[in-house]
Design a protein around this motif. Structure first.
Motif, mmCIF file in Angstrom:
data_model
loop_
_atom_site.group_PDB
_atom_site.id
_atom_site.type_symbol
_atom_site.label_atom_id
_atom_site.label_comp_id
_atom_site.label_asym_id
_atom_site.label_seq_id
_atom_site.Cartn_x
_atom_site.Cartn_y
_atom_site.Cartn_z
ATOM 1 N N GLY A 66 0.617 -1.133 0.175
ATOM 2 C CA GLY A 66 -0.041 0.034 0.007
ATOM 3 C C GLY A 66 0.667 1.357 0.016
ATOM 4 O O GLY A 66 0.276 2.220 0.212
ATOM 5 N N LEU A 67 2.161 1.247 -0.344
ATOM 6 C CA LEU A 67 3.091 2.345 -0.327
ATOM 7 C C LEU A 67 2.383 3.447 -1.182
ATOM 8 O O LEU A 67 2.119 3.264 -2.374
ATOM 9 C CB LEU A 67 4.339 1.815 -0.843
ATOM 10 N N ARG A 68 2.523 4.795 -0.681
ATOM 11 C CA ARG A 68 1.872 5.906 -1.409
ATOM 12 C C ARG A 68 2.887 7.049 -0.917
ATOM 13 O O ARG A 68 3.179 7.303 0.205
ATOM 14 C CB ARG A 68 0.331 6.183 -1.222
ATOM 15 N N MET A 69 3.476 7.761 -1.838
ATOM 16 C CA MET A 69 4.112 9.078 -1.645
ATOM 17 C C MET A 69 3.393 10.019 -2.305
ATOM 18 O O MET A 69 3.105 10.098 -3.508
ATOM 19 C CB MET A 69 5.331 8.700 -2.338
ATOM 20 N N ARG A 70 3.115 11.153 -1.472
ATOM 21 C CA ARG A 70 2.562 12.358 -1.787
ATOM 22 C C ARG A 70 3.653 13.387 -1.821
ATOM 23 O O ARG A 70 4.089 13.650 -0.908
ATOM 24 C CB ARG A 70 1.284 12.562 -1.181
ATOM 25 N N LEU A 71 3.616 14.195 -3.004
ATOM 26 C CA LEU A 71 4.297 15.681 -3.000
ATOM 27 C C LEU A 71 3.618 16.657 -2.306
ATOM 28 O O LEU A 71 2.442 16.690 -2.434
ATOM 29 C CB LEU A 71 4.496 15.960 -4.528
ATOM 30 N N THR A 72 4.364 17.166 -1.416
ATOM 31 C CA THR A 72 3.751 18.357 -0.607
ATOM 32 C C THR A 72 4.419 19.581 -1.104
ATOM 33 O O THR A 72 3.831 20.685 -0.832
ATOM 34 C CB THR A 72 4.028 18.048 0.825
ATOM 35 N N VAL A 85 15.912 19.708 -8.838
ATOM 36 C CA VAL A 85 14.471 19.696 -8.404
ATOM 37 C C VAL A 85 14.599 19.026 -6.862
ATOM 38 O O VAL A 85 15.130 18.056 -6.620
ATOM 39 C CB VAL A 85 13.688 18.947 -9.149
ATOM 40 N N VAL A 86 13.800 19.642 -5.853
ATOM 41 C CA VAL A 86 14.015 19.334 -4.541
ATOM 42 C C VAL A 86 12.327 18.999 -4.137
ATOM 43 O O VAL A 86 11.656 20.029 -4.498
ATOM 44 C CB VAL A 86 14.698 20.517 -3.511
ATOM 45 N N ALA A 87 12.039 18.067 -3.813
ATOM 46 C CA ALA A 87 10.989 17.458 -3.443
ATOM 47 C C ALA A 87 10.554 17.059 -2.134
ATOM 48 O O ALA A 87 11.570 16.481 -1.515
ATOM 49 C CB ALA A 87 10.211 16.619 -4.408
ATOM 50 N N ARG A 88 9.777 17.715 -1.336
ATOM 51 C CA ARG A 88 9.296 17.038 0.078
ATOM 52 C C ARG A 88 8.007 16.287 -0.223
ATOM 53 O O ARG A 88 7.168 16.491 -0.929
ATOM 54 C CB ARG A 88 8.695 18.361 0.807
ATOM 55 N N LEU A 89 8.257 14.906 0.238
ATOM 56 C CA LEU A 89 6.976 13.887 0.164
ATOM 57 C C LEU A 89 6.691 13.331 1.306
ATOM 58 O O LEU A 89 7.112 13.523 2.626
ATOM 59 C CB LEU A 89 7.925 12.824 -0.276
ATOM 60 N N ALA A 90 5.228 13.025 1.562
ATOM 61 C CA ALA A 90 4.564 12.551 2.753
ATOM 62 C C ALA A 90 4.471 11.228 2.306
ATOM 63 O O ALA A 90 3.916 10.814 1.061
ATOM 64 C CB ALA A 90 3.448 13.267 2.979
#
Length: 138
Positions: A66-72, A85-90
């Motif tokens: 069920g792994l899910r990664m969301r860009l915040t 590109v620097v991304a913060r993920l939840a």
């Protein structure tokens, strides 16, 4: 204008990856992409190439159902021939032992002419290690 376009494409890509379409990230990668997931094995890795990158996603998905990664958040700088590109993920997952697993990560990506040439991910590895230990062998 270029940075706004890249931000929009990154958001679109993360909507796909976040819903489980990891192949979308693999397709963006250069054939010799360098991928580094900071930390100890089993998920800690330093890989080269699209195939190894795809295998990492498969193995990670098997260990964390069920792994899910969301860009915040996303920050873009540079030019088309050298873009950062620097991304913060939840991050969430639903392993049987802990249906409420959450984490966060920072991703540092380098693009050259729209292709991902390097991807480094820094996640709370202590929280991740506890979840993997609790889940048992993959």
């Amino acid at each position: 204008m270029y940075h706004a376009i890249v931000r929009a494409r990154v958001r679109s890509l993360w909507r796909r990856v976040g819903s489980g379409d990891y192949a979308a990230a693999v397709r963006l990668a250069a054939p010799d992409v360098r991928f580094r997931f900071v930390g100890e094995p089993p998920l800690g890795a330093e890989l080269r190439g699209r195939e190894a990158f795809a295998r990492w996603f498969e193995e990670t998905g098997a260990r964390l159902p069920g792994l899910r990664m969301r860009l915040t958040d996303v920050v873009v700088k540079g030019w088309p021939w050298d873009t950062t590109v620097v991304a913060r993920l939840a991050i969430t997952a639903t392993p049987a032992h802990d249906p409420h697993y959450t984490n966060e990560a920072i991703q540092w990506i380098r693009l050259r002419w729209g292709r991902m040439v390097s991807d480094e991910v820094m996640e709370d590895t202590q929280r991740l290690a506890r979840a993997i230990r609790a889940a048992g062998p993959a």
